[in-house]
Design a protein around this motif. Structure first.
Motif, PDB file in Angstrom:
ATOM      1  N   ASP A  72      58.487   7.521  32.708  1.00  0.00           N
ATOM      2  CA  ASP A  72      59.951   7.600  32.673  1.00  0.00           C
ATOM      3  C   ASP A  72      60.602   6.766  33.771  1.00  0.00           C
ATOM      4  O   ASP A  72      61.711   6.246  33.587  1.00  0.00           O
ATOM      5  CB  ASP A  72      60.407   9.057  32.799  1.00  0.00           C
ATOM      6  N   ASN A 123      59.305   4.064  34.940  1.00  0.00           N
ATOM      7  CA  ASN A 123      58.908   2.678  34.691  1.00  0.00           C
ATOM      8  C   ASN A 123      57.902   2.096  35.685  1.00  0.00           C
ATOM      9  O   ASN A 123      58.013   0.934  36.097  1.00  0.00           O
ATOM     10  CB  ASN A 123      60.145   1.771  34.628  1.00  0.00           C
ATOM     11  N   THR A 133      55.361   7.457  25.616  1.00  0.00           N
ATOM     12  CA  THR A 133      56.081   6.347  24.984  1.00  0.00           C
ATOM     13  C   THR A 133      56.667   6.783  23.639  1.00  0.00           C
ATOM     14  O   THR A 133      57.830   6.482  23.329  1.00  0.00           O
ATOM     15  CB  THR A 133      55.138   5.149  24.771  1.00  0.00           C
ATOM     16  N   ARG A 183      59.565   9.240  24.159  1.00  0.00           N
ATOM     17  CA  ARG A 183      60.773   8.581  24.650  1.00  0.00           C
ATOM     18  C   ARG A 183      61.459   7.812  23.525  1.00  0.00           C
ATOM     19  O   ARG A 183      62.690   7.836  23.399  1.00  0.00           O
ATOM     20  CB  ARG A 183      60.425   7.638  25.814  1.00  0.00           C
ATOM     21  N   ALA A 184      60.660   7.159  22.688  1.00  0.00           N
ATOM     22  CA  ALA A 184      61.226   6.423  21.552  1.00  0.00           C
ATOM     23  C   ALA A 184      61.931   7.372  20.591  1.00  0.00           C
ATOM     24  O   ALA A 184      63.006   7.070  20.056  1.00  0.00           O
ATOM     25  CB  ALA A 184      60.122   5.648  20.826  1.00  0.00           C
ATOM     26  N   SER A 185      61.313   8.543  20.376  1.00  0.00           N
ATOM     27  CA  SER A 185      61.888   9.537  19.475  1.00  0.00           C
ATOM     28  C   SER A 185      63.203  10.069  20.032  1.00  0.00           C
ATOM     29  O   SER A 185      64.180  10.246  19.298  1.00  0.00           O
ATOM     30  CB  SER A 185      60.899  10.683  19.263  1.00  0.00           C
ATOM     31  N   ASN A 186      63.259  10.302  21.338  1.00  0.00           N
ATOM     32  CA  ASN A 186      64.478  10.830  21.966  1.00  0.00           C
ATOM     33  C   ASN A 186      65.612   9.815  21.961  1.00  0.00           C
ATOM     34  O   ASN A 186      66.790  10.190  21.993  1.00  0.00           O
ATOM     35  CB  ASN A 186      64.191  11.252  23.408  1.00  0.00           C
ATOM     36  N   ASN A 187      65.258   8.527  21.936  1.00  0.00           N
ATOM     37  CA  ASN A 187      66.279   7.477  21.958  1.00  0.00           C
ATOM     38  C   ASN A 187      66.816   7.131  20.577  1.00  0.00           C
ATOM     39  O   ASN A 187      67.756   6.350  20.455  1.00  0.00           O
ATOM     40  CB  ASN A 187      65.711   6.224  22.619  1.00  0.00           C
ATOM     41  N   GLU A 188      66.162   7.676  19.538  1.00  0.00           N
ATOM     42  CA  GLU A 188      66.610   7.357  18.165  1.00  0.00           C
ATOM     43  C   GLU A 188      67.952   8.022  17.858  1.00  0.00           C
ATOM     44  O   GLU A 188      68.234   9.119  18.300  1.00  0.00           O
ATOM     45  CB  GLU A 188      65.556   7.839  17.163  1.00  0.00           C
TER      46      GLU A 188
END
Length: 878
Positions: free
Chosen positions: A846, A848, A870, A873-878
């Motif tokens: 998180d 980086n 990863t 995080r991608a799922s939360n940003n959708e």
């Protein structure tokens, strides 16, 4: 007003936070039209409100429960406290995350001295009615009144032996009436008040007890072990009772849609005819395999197979299903994603992707990173097995693996011995939730009763612990602390070897060997590397460890500890010569010899690494660690060095430090003895030069200066090393590209990271020392109190095991931001123990960081955790 109770038909699978896993799944199955006995769920919010306030059911909650109870009476056309068809219910816990056996359940609730006769009349089966009543008394007495279950079990066993009855199901109505009378007497004698005859009072007390069970010791230990938060609470599910103990066309069972031990795509489970669910789970009776249900109740088996497939397709994962058959009619009582062994988890993940049911990302999210390490553990060698003497081979292979240890017969002893460094095997007739601390401490678990879905089996699989269950030929005497087997007797402390993959127990200690990974494991690891943003390096300096790390796909080495290279006998004498020297010239002579040893080490490392990066930490520990402490060793050293014993003792006194961890170590050694760091740097670069000339391999060493706390320490040491190395390469007429960075392990270094980044080519966080320095905890002594801090909630986790986000984490985050404000492209990693911890890895991802580094055998864990981070995080940003 906040809604605290939901009928099953009001919820769905997405409401796990509110309804718990069981409640949400019961609601979802009801929505799908499956044969689920109706009921309602009291929310997790109601639980936490109860626990955080008066610890009594509020009038508002009681009113809402009564309203939903009335709705249940209308749906079933039964009465909870009336004269018409009798409504009995089960009261079960159900948190968001599955916690099998850790909290409490009560069945047949609503029966009393009058309604038991009513049930007998309605069913025309007195034995059935009083069997239900004795079960209620037993469970209520244990769960609500806190009476040890052994009081009831011991009397039941005594009664059966006295009257020549083998099975509970063989007891007559008169037998059970006598047992019920005695059970009520036990409650009255121990609790000093009678079993409540009011069904409503029973229900309210049962709900309170289930709420309280969220905070029982075994539930707390399980949450700590599985990193489940303490503040989410449990829901309570009130459900119409269906009776698996109502004759030979009734029964109960637990089944998995795939084999939870191997991952085989085949229905796997067990059942008991004429029994209730606790009989299967508790391991009181050894059940039949699910395949036999095809012969006993073929129509039920066909319907169950259909519904099991439907549930797996719907939830897109292997399901653990509880079911009851009442007079030939099938009911589904629960489904959840099934707990599985590491071996099964990777096979199921790959199979589900190949079957087109889920994507790679979904498959990775089904895996428990910590459990993956169990796939890499050794098994008994074939040579050892050929000569081994069997204690038993009739047990069930409940959870695979190989384990060796000393027998003990109770959880407290297992915990005590394990704390003393002993490897232990817990042997019980059957385990119960109260045994959880001993189970956690044990290398393996062996039971003489119970099946593949018993408490021991389910919990062991969830922990990744070797287990053999239902080993019926063993007579385990927990009181006398002995086990009698067909060939002899074993006593507490005797050593056995347990093969959980085949259900076999052997005498003595068998030799183990490392096994090769499977196609499924390799596939999963390829997915993890593909989807992880973070690189994963290894902490290693021996060729053996480096090869292991490379086998698991490491992206290089994040930490090579050079102090480990000084402890060979020939090397140690030269290091001591350096320490005892009184002049620079004498020290230089010792360092020249050490230089050759160091070059051999680095060449071997570079050759094994090939072109992958490797961070080499210059000498870190204080010099006294290289010196002897025992009288006889000091005398021997004096002879070897041709100096007086008094001279060595004088130097030892000079080297003595009150607090060595804060003493003359790390870069402070380099500042005092710059020739030491220059020698190590020369060895690194000369090795790289020779590799380049001999093999053409272009090595890029990363030299790390430890324990930097000021910019001047770093800049002065780096300048001296660079001047020397540049002159060396000019003399050799060859160029090797290298980097010089620092290990950030002091809070001050975090706060001046923007200044350090002007000089350093890279950062690597040493989380062990950084945690120690931030808390002021000695990591060598913290074990004496840290567990108590965690258990009392003073700390949420052991900060040496999982990142302390609020303190240490904030320092790391600050250092990353400050460092990159000066040098945006600076490479930053972690090389402490937290580099292999899944929760910590998510935090590092998180903020980086570029890589984490961990021990070779934790690399697969780190890759999967990094990939999951990863994906999450991608799922939360959708």
């Amino acid at each position: 007003m906040l809604k605290q109770v939901y009928q099953f038909d009001e919820g769905n699978a997405d409401m796990k936070d509110l309804l718990g896993g069981k409640g949400a799944n019961l609601a979802e199955m009801t929505r799908l039209g499956l044969p689920v006995p109706p009921g309602f769920t009291i929310t997790t919010e109601a639980c936490m409100s109860f626990l955080n306030t008066t610890k009594e059911l509020s009038d508002e909650l009681k009113k809402e429960i009564d309203e939903h109870l009335s709705l249940l009476e209308k749906k079933t056309n039964k009465s909870f406290e009336g004269d018409k068809d009798l409504l009995l219910v089960s009261v079960r816990s159900g948190a968001k995350f599955s916690m099998p056996g850790m909290m409490d359940t009560i069945l047949n609730l609503g029966l009393n001295d009058e309604t038991v006769e009513q049930l007998a009349s309605l069913t025309e089966d007195e034995a059935f009615a009083y069997d239900c009543y004795r079960r209620l008394l037993q469970m209520f007495g244990n769960v609500v009144f806190g009476i040890d279950m052994q009081y009831f079990e011991n009397y039941l066993t005594f009664y059966k032996q006295k009257h020549g009855v083998k099975l509970d199901s063989d007891l007559t109505g008169d037998d059970l009436k006598s047992i019920v009378t005695e059970f009520k007497r036990i409650i009255l004698e121990i609790k000093k008040k009678p079993f409540p005859q009011s069904a409503k009072e029973q229900l309210h007390l049962a709900i309170e007890a289930v709420f309280h069970s969220w905070n029982n010791e075994r539930a707390h230990i399980y949450r700590e072990l599985n990193r489940i938060p303490d503040d989410i609470g449990t829901a309570v599910n009130i459900q119409l009772m269906v009776f698996g103990n109502s004759g030979d066309t009734s029964g109960t069972g637990v089944a998995f849609t795939r084999n939870p031990a191997t991952g085989e795509n085949k229905l796997f489970g067990e059942y008991l005819i004429n029994a209730q669910g606790e009989d299967v789970v508790a391991g009181i009776r050894t059940p039949e395999p699910i395949e036999k249900l095809k012969n006993d109740l073929p129509a039920v088996y066909e319907e169950f197979t259909r519904l099991a497939h439907l549930l797996e397709q719907h939830y897109r994962d292997m399901q653990d299903i509880e079911f009851t058959v009442e007079k030939g009619k099938l009911y589904i009582l629960q489904t959840r994603n099934g707990k599985r062994t590491a071996q099964a988890s990777v096979k199921i993940a790959v199979d589900l992707v190949e079957e087109g049911l889920i994507q790679e990302e979904d498959a990775l999210m089904t895996l428990n990173p910590d459990m993956i390490s169990h796939l890499l553990h050794p098994e008994f060698s074939k040579v050892a097995l050929e000569k081994a003497v069997k204690v038993s081979d009739v047990g069930l292979p409940a959870s695979p693996g190989s384990a060796v240890g000393k027998i003990c017969f109770d959880a407290a002893t297992a915990k005590e011995w394990a704390a003393q460094g002993e490897k232990v095997i817990l042997m019980r007739q059957e385990t119960s939730p109260e045994d959880i601390e001993g189970m956690v401490a044990s290398e393996a678990i062996v039971t003489s009763r119970g099946g593949m879905t018993s408490h021991a089996a389910v919990v062991a699989r969830g922990m990744g612990t070797c287990c053999v269950a239902g080993c019926s030929e063993l007579e385990i005497d927990e009181f006398l602390k002995r086990v009698v087997y067909p060939g002899g007797q074993l006593n507490e402390g005797d050593v056995i070897s347990v093969d959980g993959s085949n259900g076999v127990i052997y005498l003595g200690e068998l030799e183990v060997e490392v096994t090769e990974t499977s196609h499924y494991f390799d596939t999963v690891m390829a997915w993890a590397k593909k989807h992880a943003r973070l690189d994963v390096r290894m902490n290693a300096e021996t060729v053996s460890d480096i090869k292991t790390g490379l086998y698991f796909g490491a992206d290089g080495i994040g930490l090579i500890r050079t102090e480990h290279m000084f402890f060979g006998a020939e090397r140690l004498i030269q290091m001591r010569r350096f320490i005892l020297s009184n002049s620079y010239i004498e020290r230089e002579k010792a360092l020249k010899v050490i230089l050759d040893y160091q070059m051999d080490d680095f060449k071997e490392i570079f050759e094994t690494l090939n072109d992958l990066p490797g961070v080499i930490r210059l000498l870190d520990p204080p010099l006294h660690e290289f010196m002897p402490t025992k009288e006889e060793d000091i005398v021997l050293l004096a002879q070897e060095m041709n100096v007086s014993k008094n001279e060595i003792e004088r130097r030892l006194k000079e080297l003595h430090e009150v607090n060595p961890m804060l003493g003359h170590r790390g870069c402070r050694l380099g500042m005092t003895y710059p020739e030491l760091y220059i020698m190590q740097s020369e060895a690194i670069i000369r090795s790289a030069i020779e590799m380049k000339r001999e093999t053409g391999l272009d090595v890029t060493p990363e030299i790390m200066i430890p324990l930097v706390g000021t910019t001047k320490e770093l800049s002065e040491l780096k300048e001296k090393i660079e001047l020397y190395l540049d002159a060396l390469m000019e003399e050799e007429d060859i160029n090797v590209f290298y980097r010089i960075g620092t290990m950030i392990e002091l809070p001050r270094a975090c706060l001046i990271a923007n200044q350090l980044a002007k000089t350093a080519d890279f950062f690597s966080f040493g989380t062990n020392d950084l945690t120690q320095m931030t808390f002021g905890f000695s990591r060598d002594d913290a074990a004496k109190y840290i567990n108590e801090y965690v258990s009392k909630g003073v700390l949420p986790v052991d900060p040496f095991q999982t990142i302390d986000k609020d303190g240490v984490g904030e320092l790391i985050k600050t250092a990353v931001e400050k460092g990159r404000s000066t040098t945006p492209t600076i490479k930053i990693g972690v090389c402490g123990e937290l580099g292999g911890d899944p929760t910590s890895i998510e935090f590092f991802d998180d903020i980086n960081l570029d890589y984490v580094s961990c021990s070779p055998y934790r690399i697969p864990i780190a890759y999967i955790a990094a990939a999951q981070s990863t994906i999450r995080r991608a799922s939360n940003n959708e």
